[in-house]
Structures are given as structure tokens and as C-alpha cells.
Design an enzyme around this catalytic site. Sequence first.
Site, mmCIF file in Angstrom:
data_model
loop_
_atom_site.group_PDB
_atom_site.id
_atom_site.type_symbol
_atom_site.label_atom_id
_atom_site.label_comp_id
_atom_site.label_asym_id
_atom_site.label_seq_id
_atom_site.Cartn_x
_atom_site.Cartn_y
_atom_site.Cartn_z
ATOM 1 N N HIS A 130 1.952 4.634 -2.747
ATOM 2 C CA HIS A 130 1.985 6.069 -2.451
ATOM 3 C C HIS A 130 3.357 6.655 -2.770
ATOM 4 C CE1 HIS A 130 -1.934 6.376 -0.739
ATOM 5 N NE2 HIS A 130 -1.698 5.625 0.329
ATOM 6 N N HIS A 167 0.838 -1.202 0.000
ATOM 7 C CA HIS A 167 0.000 0.000 0.000
ATOM 8 C C HIS A 167 0.880 1.263 0.000
ATOM 9 C CE1 HIS A 167 -3.650 2.338 1.265
ATOM 10 N NE2 HIS A 167 -2.710 3.122 1.792
ATOM 11 N N GLU A 168 1.842 1.309 0.902
ATOM 12 C CA GLU A 168 2.698 2.497 1.011
ATOM 13 C C GLU A 168 3.679 2.604 -0.144
ATOM 14 O OE1 GLU A 168 1.978 4.740 3.052
ATOM 15 O OE2 GLU A 168 0.510 3.560 4.171
#
Length: 497
Positions: A150, A146-147
Site C-alpha cells: 500500500h 501487505h502494508e
Amino acid sequence: MIPVPLVVCVLGGWCAVYLTDTLLKSSVSHRHGYEAWLTSRGLALSPFHLRWQTSLFNRLFARCARINPHVLYLWFSSGLVFGVVSMVGSVVLLGRTLQQTLAQMTSDNPQGANQQTLQVVVPGVNLPVSQLAYFFSALLLSGIIHELGHAVAALREQVRVNGFGMFVFVVYPGAFVDLFTTHLNLISPAQQLRIFCAGVWHNFVLCLVALFFLFLLPLLLFPVYTTGMGALVTEVVQGSSADGPRGLCVGDLVTGLEDCPVRGVEDWASCLTHLSHTPQTGYCVPRAGLQPSWAHGRAFKRLDGSMECCSNNSLTDLCFSFSNQRDKEVREYSCMPVRKMVTGTRACHSDADCLAHSSAASVCVTPALENQTRFIRVTHPPNTHMLFVGYPPHLQYAVSLTNFVPRFTFMHLDLPVVLETFCKYVISLSGALAVVNSVPCFALDGQWMLSALLEATLVTVVTDRQRRELIGFFLLLGGSALLAANVALGLWMVTAR
């Protein structure tokens, strides 16, 4: 209820860590060295929260952000579309889950909670201790992916990444990226959306990858494991109905339940469901050797209306019923050795089934059991049948099975199970992260996704920035209340009932 030992261990561990941290920071001789040690290693400690941050991975993120700019543009633009759609979908899903929870709270059906799409997971309560390694590793992997989304999206949009880190909150692990806020505020709302939506987009892609791997697992393991031969026993619950000298053992291959063939775990479950919802199976035995016996006393009727003729509670005898030779409507009962009666006999449902397959005069004898109780022969060659008497779902929970049978003796039985279980946890937890982070809620990705979306779409309709922020505030308030209600009621359902 929440297990007290688990709570004591978690609280005790955190209290010990925080007490040590407080003592070191209050010590005149150790404070400076301790704080310098924490800073040099990127560690930060607060009550029930441990955080670690580093810039070691910044070069890796930058390298990923330079891979084919056009492809990355299409990739993160697809993520933008997915993020906007998932924001709406997550609200609908949470609304439906809240409705199901409220219905379950007023219902007496304990199985309803297992049918919900989203459930609150509390380790040690509705998550077995044996599954904790899968849970935490899958959760950490989902957070890192997920990160990563980003970070790469931010660098592609010329936003500096200060660092990447991981944390533990109470018992739950997670990850984060620290973005340079000034750069983030200078780019357009569409660029911001690509960054904010990248996390849930990568979680969705991780779900698809894990699902694809799970689907191809039989093919990937084909050189060393085979499937379709039966359900292989990998664990037997000690003291359960499947345990014992003539029960199932680890390594046994189950190939049938009565006349229902078992080629895998799915067949095992469907056969048990079928047997629990159909009348008790009978067995063809020669009528010449079958005579009513009253040695154990006369047959009597149980409270539920079923008959019993074995009054000594023998572990080897069972009461059987069969039709009278002169009047087929009249049932007779006899207490006989169960293994001797059913070994090598054909399953039947009526006397006609026996006459069609036997030249000798045979009759269909049926175990006389209480309602919902079934007698089941479990076939696991080359051993003799395991004989089970009880409620069929109990047998399902007594053993753990796998579809994968090793081709070689040195291959471990649990390897496919570990891969299967881990993939299922990744699918569940990565999907849950995508849903939760899509909700327009304070302090989650959904807050920034909604803010950027309103700036990109309402700037010409609602020209006053304060009004747009007010609209966003009320939408965030509604989304936060919806998520909070789901979490609170979900926790109550798990711990209080």
C-alpha cells in the site's frame, strides 16, 4: 472448549495494562509526562488494542517508489487485475466454506472440519502453544508486506504517506499505513485501485515466494543436509506408543514400516494409511517349531469376532493364528513371544508367500488382533525393530519427523523443521490475509477496492453518484454478512464442539 487459563492470562494482562494506563492518565502529577511520553513514541492504547506509529520508514518507502517507474507501473497494474479477480474469488471461496461449515454442523464426522479451505484459528484451542511463535511471526510478516505494498503504491501515485505502524488486538499482531486522505480523493479510480489492491497482491506474491523457497529447500540445504534416506525422528511424545526403552528416540532414522519402505515423511504417512486399510501382515516361521499351545488357556472370541488366546495380558506375548497343516481352511491359535516370532522373519500374506522364499516348510502366522488394530514392525537401523500394537494413526501422532538428515553431527536437527514450518505458516496466513482483505466488507481493503471499482466501471451506466453508493452499500452489506457468518460459525466449530 477455550482453555480457561489462556482466557484468564489474556484478560488479566490487558486489564493490568489498561488499569495502569487509566491510573497514569488520571494522576495530576504524572498525566502530562505520561501523555507526552506516549505521543513522542507514537503509542496509543485502548481496551484490548495497542498501537504504535512512526514516520521512520517513510524514506525507505519513497526510495522503493522511485525504482524503475515503468516496472512499478506494470507491477501494480498486475496487482489491480489480481485484486479485482480475487474480490470475486474470495466471495466464492467464503460461500463454499460457509456451505462446508453448515454441512459439518449437521454431521457426526469430526474429520470434516480439517478438510475446509479456511478455518478460524484460536491460539491455545486449535493452534498448539508450541506453534505460537511461528503463527505470530508469520502473521506479522504478512501484515508488514501487505502494508508495504500500500505504501509504495501510494507514493508512486503521488499520495503522501503519513506513517507506518504496528498494533496488537487482543493477541493478534498486525500492521497499517496512514495515507493522506485529501491526496487519495484527488486521484482517479484506477489509481486508487492500484493502491487498494497492492496489499492483497503483495500477500499473494509472498505466498509464491514462500512456496518457491519451500520447494527449493532440499536444494538449498543440500550441502549440510541430505534427503531420501528415511524419516528422521525429531520429537517423541512422552508416554505415547512410540516412547519407551525399545521405542523411537530423537535422532532415529526410520527406513521402513513392515515391508513398506520409508524414504521420507510422505512415505511414512502413506505407509501407515496403507497398513491401516489392508489386512494384517503375517510372518513366515518354520512349521516344525510351531505348535498350538494351550498353556494360557483356550482361545476365545472377542465381542468384535476376533480371537484371543493370551489370557494373562502379557506385554511380551501375542496371540498368533495360522492354518492347520491338514485343512488350510481351519485356523489354529497360539500365544507366543512376539519379538522372538517376528525378528528376522519375512513378511507374508499367505502360506504361498513363505513357500516361495524358503526351502524349509514354513507357514504364515498372523497376529490375532481386534478390528482396526495392527501389529507393525518399525525399522530404524542399527537398532532392533520397534514393535507397535494399536491403531496406526496413533503412531503418526506419537512422533514428529523430518525428511532432512544432517551430514554433520554439529548441524541441528530442528533447523529444516523450523524453516519448513515457518514457510507453511507464511503461505497459509499470507493467503488468508489476501482472501479476507479481498472480500467486499466494511473496514477492510475490499470496501475501498469495491468503491473504486464501481466508480471506474459504473460511472457511465449509473450516472447518479448516490445510486452508485447505494449499490456499493448493499454489496458491502452482503460481503460483510458472509464474512461475519464464516467467522461466527467457525468460532463456534472450534470452541463449542
